[in-house]
Design a protein around this motif. Structure first.
Motif, mmCIF file in Angstrom:
data_model
loop_
_atom_site.group_PDB
_atom_site.id
_atom_site.type_symbol
_atom_site.label_atom_id
_atom_site.label_comp_id
_atom_site.label_asym_id
_atom_site.label_seq_id
_atom_site.Cartn_x
_atom_site.Cartn_y
_atom_site.Cartn_z
ATOM 1 N N GLN A 170 0.821 -1.203 0.000
ATOM 2 C CA GLN A 170 0.000 0.000 0.000
ATOM 3 C C GLN A 170 0.863 1.264 0.000
ATOM 4 O O GLN A 170 2.032 1.262 0.377
ATOM 5 C CB GLN A 170 -0.906 0.025 1.232
ATOM 6 N N GLY A 171 0.254 2.351 -0.449
ATOM 7 C CA GLY A 171 0.827 3.679 -0.350
ATOM 8 C C GLY A 171 -0.149 4.565 0.394
ATOM 9 O O GLY A 171 -1.369 4.373 0.307
ATOM 10 N N SER A 172 0.367 5.542 1.160
ATOM 11 C CA SER A 172 -0.497 6.330 2.040
ATOM 12 C C SER A 172 -0.146 7.812 1.988
ATOM 13 O O SER A 172 1.009 8.192 1.737
ATOM 14 C CB SER A 172 -0.384 5.836 3.489
ATOM 15 N N LEU A 173 -1.145 8.624 2.257
ATOM 16 C CA LEU A 173 -0.967 10.052 2.491
ATOM 17 C C LEU A 173 -1.124 10.286 3.985
ATOM 18 O O LEU A 173 -2.141 9.908 4.576
ATOM 19 C CB LEU A 173 -2.003 10.851 1.712
ATOM 20 N N VAL A 174 -0.107 10.892 4.612
ATOM 21 C CA VAL A 174 -0.057 11.019 6.074
ATOM 22 C C VAL A 174 -0.119 12.494 6.465
ATOM 23 O O VAL A 174 0.747 13.283 6.068
ATOM 24 C CB VAL A 174 1.239 10.385 6.634
ATOM 25 N N ALA A 175 -1.128 12.851 7.238
ATOM 26 C CA ALA A 175 -1.253 14.209 7.775
ATOM 27 C C ALA A 175 -0.926 14.160 9.262
ATOM 28 O O ALA A 175 -1.697 13.616 10.062
ATOM 29 C CB ALA A 175 -2.656 14.751 7.555
ATOM 30 N N MET A 176 0.226 14.729 9.646
ATOM 31 C CA MET A 176 0.707 14.683 11.021
ATOM 32 C C MET A 176 0.386 15.977 11.768
ATOM 33 O O MET A 176 0.352 17.060 11.193
ATOM 34 C CB MET A 176 2.224 14.473 11.061
ATOM 35 N N LYS A 177 0.195 15.824 13.071
ATOM 36 C CA LYS A 177 0.056 16.969 13.970
ATOM 37 C C LYS A 177 0.723 16.583 15.280
ATOM 38 O O LYS A 177 0.610 15.438 15.733
ATOM 39 C CB LYS A 177 -1.416 17.306 14.208
ATOM 40 N N SER A 178 1.451 17.528 15.898
ATOM 41 C CA SER A 178 2.116 17.220 17.153
ATOM 42 C C SER A 178 2.149 18.448 18.059
ATOM 43 O O SER A 178 2.543 19.542 17.622
ATOM 44 C CB SER A 178 3.545 16.724 16.895
ATOM 45 N N HIS A 179 1.732 18.244 19.298
ATOM 46 C CA HIS A 179 1.817 19.294 20.317
ATOM 47 C C HIS A 179 3.145 19.118 21.049
ATOM 48 O O HIS A 179 3.306 18.159 21.810
ATOM 49 C CB HIS A 179 0.641 19.181 21.280
ATOM 50 N N GLU A 180 4.083 20.015 20.799
ATOM 51 C CA GLU A 180 5.433 19.906 21.343
ATOM 52 C C GLU A 180 5.660 20.942 22.445
ATOM 53 O O GLU A 180 5.321 22.115 22.275
ATOM 54 C CB GLU A 180 6.469 20.114 20.241
ATOM 55 N N ILE A 181 6.222 20.475 23.556
ATOM 56 C CA ILE A 181 6.614 21.367 24.651
ATOM 57 C C ILE A 181 8.102 21.170 24.906
ATOM 58 O O ILE A 181 8.536 20.094 25.322
ATOM 59 C CB ILE A 181 5.812 21.068 25.930
ATOM 60 N N ASP A 182 8.886 22.219 24.624
ATOM 61 C CA ASP A 182 10.333 22.164 24.833
ATOM 62 C C ASP A 182 10.877 23.587 24.918
ATOM 63 O O ASP A 182 11.268 24.179 23.901
ATOM 64 C CB ASP A 182 11.011 21.405 23.708
ATOM 65 N N PRO A 183 10.909 24.174 26.119
ATOM 66 C CA PRO A 183 11.398 25.553 26.264
ATOM 67 C C PRO A 183 12.832 25.736 25.808
ATOM 68 O O PRO A 183 13.239 26.848 25.440
ATOM 69 C CB PRO A 183 11.250 25.816 27.771
ATOM 70 N N ALA A 184 13.636 24.668 25.806
ATOM 71 C CA ALA A 184 15.046 24.804 25.434
ATOM 72 C C ALA A 184 15.235 24.931 23.930
ATOM 73 O O ALA A 184 16.290 25.396 23.482
ATOM 74 C CB ALA A 184 15.832 23.600 25.942
ATOM 75 N N VAL A 185 14.228 24.531 23.128
ATOM 76 C CA VAL A 185 14.378 24.532 21.672
ATOM 77 C C VAL A 185 13.387 25.474 20.990
ATOM 78 O O VAL A 185 13.766 26.312 20.174
ATOM 79 C CB VAL A 185 14.220 23.106 21.113
ATOM 80 N N LEU A 186 12.136 25.356 21.330
ATOM 81 C CA LEU A 186 11.098 26.137 20.665
ATOM 82 C C LEU A 186 11.114 27.581 21.144
ATOM 83 O O LEU A 186 11.332 27.860 22.333
ATOM 84 C CB LEU A 186 9.726 25.508 20.923
ATOM 85 N N VAL A 187 10.853 28.496 20.239
ATOM 86 C CA VAL A 187 10.891 29.928 20.557
ATOM 87 C C VAL A 187 9.893 30.273 21.639
ATOM 88 O O VAL A 187 10.198 30.999 22.591
ATOM 89 C CB VAL A 187 10.628 30.753 19.282
ATOM 90 N N LEU A 188 8.677 29.733 21.520
ATOM 91 C CA LEU A 188 7.636 30.012 22.504
ATOM 92 C C LEU A 188 7.580 28.951 23.600
ATOM 93 O O LEU A 188 6.768 29.055 24.515
ATOM 94 C CB LEU A 188 6.277 30.104 21.809
ATOM 95 N N GLY A 189 8.445 27.951 23.498
ATOM 96 C CA GLY A 189 8.447 26.878 24.493
ATOM 97 C C GLY A 189 7.405 25.823 24.252
ATOM 98 O O GLY A 189 7.546 24.671 24.671
ATOM 99 N N GLU A 190 6.320 26.197 23.547
ATOM 100 C CA GLU A 190 5.214 25.268 23.275
ATOM 101 C C GLU A 190 4.624 25.612 21.914
ATOM 102 O O GLU A 190 4.239 26.758 21.668
ATOM 103 C CB GLU A 190 4.157 25.379 24.360
ATOM 104 N N GLU A 191 4.565 24.626 21.023
ATOM 105 C CA GLU A 191 4.050 24.879 19.678
ATOM 106 C C GLU A 191 3.280 23.662 19.173
ATOM 107 O O GLU A 191 3.522 22.533 19.583
ATOM 108 C CB GLU A 191 5.189 25.196 18.697
ATOM 109 N N LEU A 192 2.341 23.946 18.248
ATOM 110 C CA LEU A 192 1.600 22.906 17.551
ATOM 111 C C LEU A 192 2.184 22.795 16.145
ATOM 112 O O LEU A 192 2.045 23.712 15.336
ATOM 113 C CB LEU A 192 0.115 23.242 17.487
#
Length: 222
Positions: free
Chosen positions: A52-74
């Motif tokens: 099979q072949g698939s189309l994948v739509a990902m979403k992730s709620h990330e919390i990482d103050p050391a990396v992300l500018v706002l510390g929390e991003e979707l």
């Protein structure tokens, strides 16, 4: 004269008795023996394996103050995957088909943040699920699925190459349609939604990924 009348009366009684016996016999239910009845053949019974072949739509709620500018991003991404699947089905009656299905896929996705920076990706996934189907036509089966999926995530690009790989698991729900093109060739189209839960990321922070996947495939039915 009296003798002839008696003979005619006796003949009439015999005739009426024969007609009544024939009618009574025709009204009796036929006797069915084990050798006279065979269950109808089910086109959906048996094993199958395919690609099979698939189309994948990902979403992730990330919390990482050391990396992300706002510390929390979707974060989100739309990618693709290719893999194999296999399963087994058994038809209970004219309107109910039970089964078990599994798959393994190589996934190509890439989360981005700040519009261009690679945060990480889902690398592979696997799933096992139970299926409940209804034959909408002799060669078309509509079904729903419930199961469990595992996904392997790699967020190393956001940490400067430091290893932050982890494997997460979660519930998977889906709907699909399979069609028998021939007696042995089966075409598949289905969609699933999976939530992988909240996961601690090695090196700090948490990740809560989910995805929606649409698959198309071909299988050989044994």
């Amino acid at each position: 004269m009296r003798k002839e009348f008696k003979l005619l009366a006796a003949a009439a009684v015999v005739a009426l008795g024969s007609i009544g016996a024939a009618q009574a016999q025709s009204m009796m239910a036929p006797v069915v023996t084990s050798g006279m009845y065979q269950p109808s053949y089910s086109a959906w019974d048996g094993f199958y394996v395919g690609a099979q072949g698939s189309l994948v739509a990902m979403k992730s709620h990330e919390i990482d103050p050391a990396v992300l500018v706002l510390g929390e991003e979707l974060l989100g991404d739309i990618g693709g995957s290719a893999g194999v699947f296999a399963g087994y089905r058994y038809q209970l009656n004219d309107w109910l088909v039970l089964g078990i299905d599994g798959e393994v896929n190589n996934v190509a996705t890439q989360f981005e943040y700040n519009g261009r920076q690679n945060y990480g990706a889902l690398k592979w996934d696997a799933a096992v699920r139970a299926t409940l189907g209804y034959p909408v036509a002799p060669n078309v089966l509509a079904y729903g699925t419930v199961g469990y999926s595992w996904g392997h995530f790699d967020l190393s690009p956001s940490r400067g190459g430091a290893s932050t790989e982890f494997t997460a698991g979660g519930i998977q729900l889906g709907l699909g349609v399979d069609m028998l093109v021939t007696e042995n060739l089966m075409a598949r189209l289905n969609a699933t939604w999976t939530h992988y839960g909240v996961n601690d990321v090695p090196g700090g922070g948490t990740s809560e990924p989910s995805n929606s996947v649409v698959r198309a495939g071909l299988a050989w039915k044994f």
